[in-house]
Design a protein around this motif. Structure first.
Motif, PDB file in Angstrom:
ATOM      1  N   HIS A  51       0.808  -1.221   0.000  1.00  0.00           N
ATOM      2  CA  HIS A  51       0.000   0.000   0.000  1.00  0.00           C
ATOM      3  C   HIS A  51       0.840   1.270   0.000  1.00  0.00           C
ATOM      4  CE1 HIS A  51      -2.790  -2.948   2.196  1.00  0.00           C
ATOM      5  NE2 HIS A  51      -3.252  -2.813   0.968  1.00  0.00           N
ATOM      6  N   VAL A  52       2.152   1.150   0.058  1.00  0.00           N
ATOM      7  CA  VAL A  52       3.043   2.306   0.063  1.00  0.00           C
ATOM      8  C   VAL A  52       3.082   2.930  -1.328  1.00  0.00           C
ATOM      9  CG1 VAL A  52       5.487   2.975   0.238  1.00  0.00           C
ATOM     10  CG2 VAL A  52       4.455   1.521   1.998  1.00  0.00           C
ATOM     11  N   THR A  53       3.049   4.257  -1.376  1.00  0.00           N
ATOM     12  CA  THR A  53       3.014   4.956  -2.668  1.00  0.00           C
ATOM     13  C   THR A  53       4.331   5.630  -3.032  1.00  0.00           C
ATOM     14  OG1 THR A  53       2.120   6.943  -1.599  1.00  0.00           O
ATOM     15  CG2 THR A  53       0.531   5.368  -2.508  1.00  0.00           C
ATOM     16  N   ALA A  54       5.247   5.775  -2.088  1.00  0.00           N
ATOM     17  CA  ALA A  54       6.569   6.357  -2.362  1.00  0.00           C
ATOM     18  C   ALA A  54       7.560   5.751  -1.372  1.00  0.00           C
ATOM     19  CB  ALA A  54       6.551   7.875  -2.237  1.00  0.00           C
ATOM     20  N   TYR A  55       8.615   5.150  -1.899  1.00  0.00           N
ATOM     21  CA  TYR A  55       9.599   4.443  -1.056  1.00  0.00           C
ATOM     22  C   TYR A  55      10.689   5.421  -0.642  1.00  0.00           C
ATOM     23  CZ  TYR A  55       7.048   0.513  -2.921  1.00  0.00           C
ATOM     24  OH  TYR A  55       6.043  -0.356  -3.268  1.00  0.00           O
ATOM     25  N   ARG A  56      10.302   6.335   0.238  1.00  0.00           N
ATOM     26  CA  ARG A  56      11.142   7.496   0.537  1.00  0.00           C
ATOM     27  C   ARG A  56      12.052   7.310   1.743  1.00  0.00           C
ATOM     28  NH1 ARG A  56       7.257  11.638   0.725  1.00  0.00           N
ATOM     29  NH2 ARG A  56       7.349  11.368  -1.536  1.00  0.00           N
ATOM     30  N   VAL A  64      15.969   7.335   1.512  1.00  0.00           N
ATOM     31  CA  VAL A  64      16.563   6.400   0.548  1.00  0.00           C
ATOM     32  C   VAL A  64      16.035   6.667  -0.859  1.00  0.00           C
ATOM     33  CG1 VAL A  64      17.031   4.596   2.238  1.00  0.00           C
ATOM     34  CG2 VAL A  64      14.829   4.627   1.077  1.00  0.00           C
ATOM     35  N   ASP A  65      14.862   7.309  -0.958  1.00  0.00           N
ATOM     36  CA  ASP A  65      14.304   7.765  -2.245  1.00  0.00           C
ATOM     37  C   ASP A  65      14.409   6.717  -3.340  1.00  0.00           C
ATOM     38  OD1 ASP A  65      13.489  10.347  -1.393  1.00  0.00           O
ATOM     39  OD2 ASP A  65      15.565  11.020  -1.463  1.00  0.00           O
ATOM     40  N   ALA A  66      13.893   5.527  -3.046  1.00  0.00           N
ATOM     41  CA  ALA A  66      13.939   4.432  -4.012  1.00  0.00           C
ATOM     42  C   ALA A  66      12.816   4.569  -5.040  1.00  0.00           C
ATOM     43  CB  ALA A  66      13.833   3.098  -3.292  1.00  0.00           C
ATOM     44  N   ARG A  92      18.630  -0.706  -1.231  1.00  0.00           N
ATOM     45  CA  ARG A  92      19.248   0.412  -0.512  1.00  0.00           C
ATOM     46  C   ARG A  92      19.186   0.230   0.996  1.00  0.00           C
ATOM     47  NH1 ARG A  92      18.141   6.031  -3.975  1.00  0.00           N
ATOM     48  NH2 ARG A  92      19.295   5.299  -5.820  1.00  0.00           N
ATOM     49  N   VAL A  93      18.078  -0.261   1.495  1.00  0.00           N
ATOM     50  CA  VAL A  93      17.976  -0.487   2.938  1.00  0.00           C
ATOM     51  C   VAL A  93      18.933  -1.595   3.366  1.00  0.00           C
ATOM     52  CG1 VAL A  93      16.443  -1.218   4.811  1.00  0.00           C
ATOM     53  CG2 VAL A  93      15.615   0.388   3.076  1.00  0.00           C
ATOM     54  N   GLY A  94      19.079  -2.624   2.534  1.00  0.00           N
ATOM     55  CA  GLY A  94      20.051  -3.668   2.834  1.00  0.00           C
ATOM     56  C   GLY A  94      21.464  -3.113   2.892  1.00  0.00           C
ATOM     57  N   TRP A  95      21.783  -2.240   1.938  1.00  0.00           N
ATOM     58  CA  TRP A  95      23.101  -1.607   1.938  1.00  0.00           C
ATOM     59  C   TRP A  95      23.287  -0.748   3.190  1.00  0.00           C
ATOM     60  CZ3 TRP A  95      26.033   2.636   2.329  1.00  0.00           C
ATOM     61  CH2 TRP A  95      27.328   2.614   1.786  1.00  0.00           C
ATOM     62  N   LEU A  96      22.252   0.025   3.545  1.00  0.00           N
ATOM     63  CA  LEU A  96      22.302   0.900   4.716  1.00  0.00           C
ATOM     64  C   LEU A  96      22.583   0.107   5.984  1.00  0.00           C
ATOM     65  CD1 LEU A  96      21.667   3.699   6.103  1.00  0.00           C
ATOM     66  CD2 LEU A  96      19.280   2.945   6.171  1.00  0.00           C
ATOM     67  N   TYR A  97      21.834  -0.950   6.181  1.00  0.00           N
ATOM     68  CA  TYR A  97      22.013  -1.762   7.391  1.00  0.00           C
ATOM     69  C   TYR A  97      23.359  -2.482   7.368  1.00  0.00           C
ATOM     70  CZ  TYR A  97      17.426  -1.091   9.514  1.00  0.00           C
ATOM     71  OH  TYR A  97      16.347  -0.553  10.158  1.00  0.00           O
ATOM     72  N   GLY A  98      23.775  -2.946   6.197  1.00  0.00           N
ATOM     73  CA  GLY A  98      25.071  -3.589   6.080  1.00  0.00           C
ATOM     74  C   GLY A  98      26.209  -2.638   6.395  1.00  0.00           C
ATOM     75  N   PHE A  99      26.070  -1.386   5.974  1.00  0.00           N
ATOM     76  CA  PHE A  99      27.086  -0.373   6.280  1.00  0.00           C
ATOM     77  C   PHE A  99      27.226  -0.184   7.787  1.00  0.00           C
ATOM     78  CE2 PHE A  99      27.592   4.064   7.568  1.00  0.00           C
ATOM     79  CZ  PHE A  99      28.903   4.272   7.201  1.00  0.00           C
ATOM     80  N   PHE A 100      26.097  -0.055   8.479  1.00  0.00           N
ATOM     81  CA  PHE A 100      26.159   0.112   9.937  1.00  0.00           C
ATOM     82  C   PHE A 100      26.832  -1.090  10.588  1.00  0.00           C
ATOM     83  CE2 PHE A 100      23.305   3.646   9.414  1.00  0.00           C
ATOM     84  CZ  PHE A 100      23.459   4.407  10.559  1.00  0.00           C
ATOM     85  N   GLU A 101      26.432  -2.286  10.179  1.00  0.00           N
ATOM     86  CA  GLU A 101      27.004  -3.496  10.768  1.00  0.00           C
ATOM     87  C   GLU A 101      28.512  -3.566  10.520  1.00  0.00           C
ATOM     88  OE1 GLU A 101      25.743  -5.978  12.639  1.00  0.00           O
ATOM     89  OE2 GLU A 101      23.799  -4.981  12.762  1.00  0.00           O
ATOM     90  N   ALA A 102      28.951  -3.239   9.304  1.00  0.00           N
ATOM     91  CA  ALA A 102      30.369  -3.305   8.966  1.00  0.00           C
ATOM     92  C   ALA A 102      31.198  -2.370   9.832  1.00  0.00           C
ATOM     93  CB  ALA A 102      30.573  -2.964   7.489  1.00  0.00           C
ATOM     94  N   ASN A 103      30.564  -1.275  10.278  1.00  0.00           N
ATOM     95  CA  ASN A 103      31.257  -0.306  11.112  1.00  0.00           C
ATOM     96  C   ASN A 103      30.980  -0.496  12.600  1.00  0.00           C
ATOM     97  OD1 ASN A 103      32.709   1.992   9.406  1.00  0.00           O
ATOM     98  ND2 ASN A 103      30.907   1.317   8.255  1.00  0.00           N
ATOM     99  N   GLY A 104      30.471  -1.689  12.962  1.00  0.00           N
ATOM    100  CA  GLY A 104      30.288  -2.027  14.369  1.00  0.00           C
ATOM    101  C   GLY A 104      29.112  -1.358  15.034  1.00  0.00           C
TER     102      GLY A 104
END
Length: 247
Positions: free
Chosen positions: A122-127, A169-171, A180-192
């Motif tokens: 139901h989301v209209t913009a993946y912002r 994230v403006d997908a 993009r969200v996967g990348w975002l969360y992966g970035f945080f994890e990689a940096n502890g």
């Protein structure tokens, strides 16, 4: 990338606003004219397993411009659930009532049950993506968001243990959103930096500024801070990435 940024940064100063003004400032930063905002202010249920209050069901959906009508915002905040529960909104805009009903009828025609609440379809913009920590002091969370120049439309303190960052994230699609969200969360994890991993979907609930909870206010901390866009943020990270030592 792995990054190393200065730890001494100035934290954002919460604006001096009434609860109703805080809510409007949050919405103005997160949504565009004509978009639909789904909120939840009453009827929260206690989740015994998770030991927390949670929104259940559809909530209420408004055209974002309604909140500038006389008394609308004040009435919404006045309907907030018991003190411990607070109030929520979905991190992305959703479809209007007519579109929702059409989608429900299409499900029935396919022999499927009607949905019991708004969901990702139901989301209209993946912002926005929601970013929060479970086990870090709020001040340290804010320091982290600031150091990383995270592209936040809004940051709202939950009146509990976290500061909710609404990250742009403006997908263009659900697929790009997931990427993009996967990348975002992966970035945080990689940096502890270990985020609450339950917040990866675009129809996620997050805290509504100005609402009461635990005798406090879900405080609007800042709007439109950090990088101006996802692409600008990625460039910022690349510029500040650590270079591996050569052998």
């Amino acid at each position: 990338p792995l990054i190393d940024l200065p730890k001494d940064v100035a934290l954002p100063e919460p604006p001096d606003l009434t609860p109703a003004e805080q809510l409007r400032y949050q919405l103005a930063a997160m949504f565009y004219e004509g978009e639909q905002v789904n909120t939840f202010t009453r009827g929260a249920r206690w989740n015994e397993q998770r030991q927390k209050w949670e929104p259940v069901g559809w909530g209420e959906t408004h055209d974002v411009m309604e909140f500038w009508g006389e008394g609308v915002t004040e009435n919404l905040l006045g309907s907030v659930s018991p003190a411990a529960a607070g109030a929520w909104l979905r991190v992305c805009p959703v479809c209007d009532a007519q579109t929702l009903e059409r989608m429900q009828q299409e499900r029935e025609a396919m022999g499927m049950e009607r949905r019991r609440a708004y969901c990702d379809e139901h989301v209209t913009a993946y912002r926005h993506a929601l970013v929060e920590f479970d086990n870090m002091p709020v001040d340290e969370q804010l320091r982290t968001y600031t150091r990383l120049c995270l592209p936040c439309s809004a940051i709202v303190e939950s009146a509990g243990k976290s500061a909710h960052a609404f990250v742009r994230v403006d997908a263009n699609s659900r697929e790009q959103y997931a990427e993009r969200v996967g990348w975002l969360y992966g970035f945080f994890e990689a940096n502890g930096l270990h985020l609450d991993k339950a917040n990866k979907n675009p129809a996620r609930w997050a805290r509504l500024a100005g609402a009461g909870r635990n005798g406090k206010v879900q405080q609007l901390i800042a709007t439109n801070v950090g990088a101006k866009s996802w692409d600008e943020w990625r460039e910022f990270l690349d510029h500040n990435a650590l270079t591996p030592d050569a052998d």
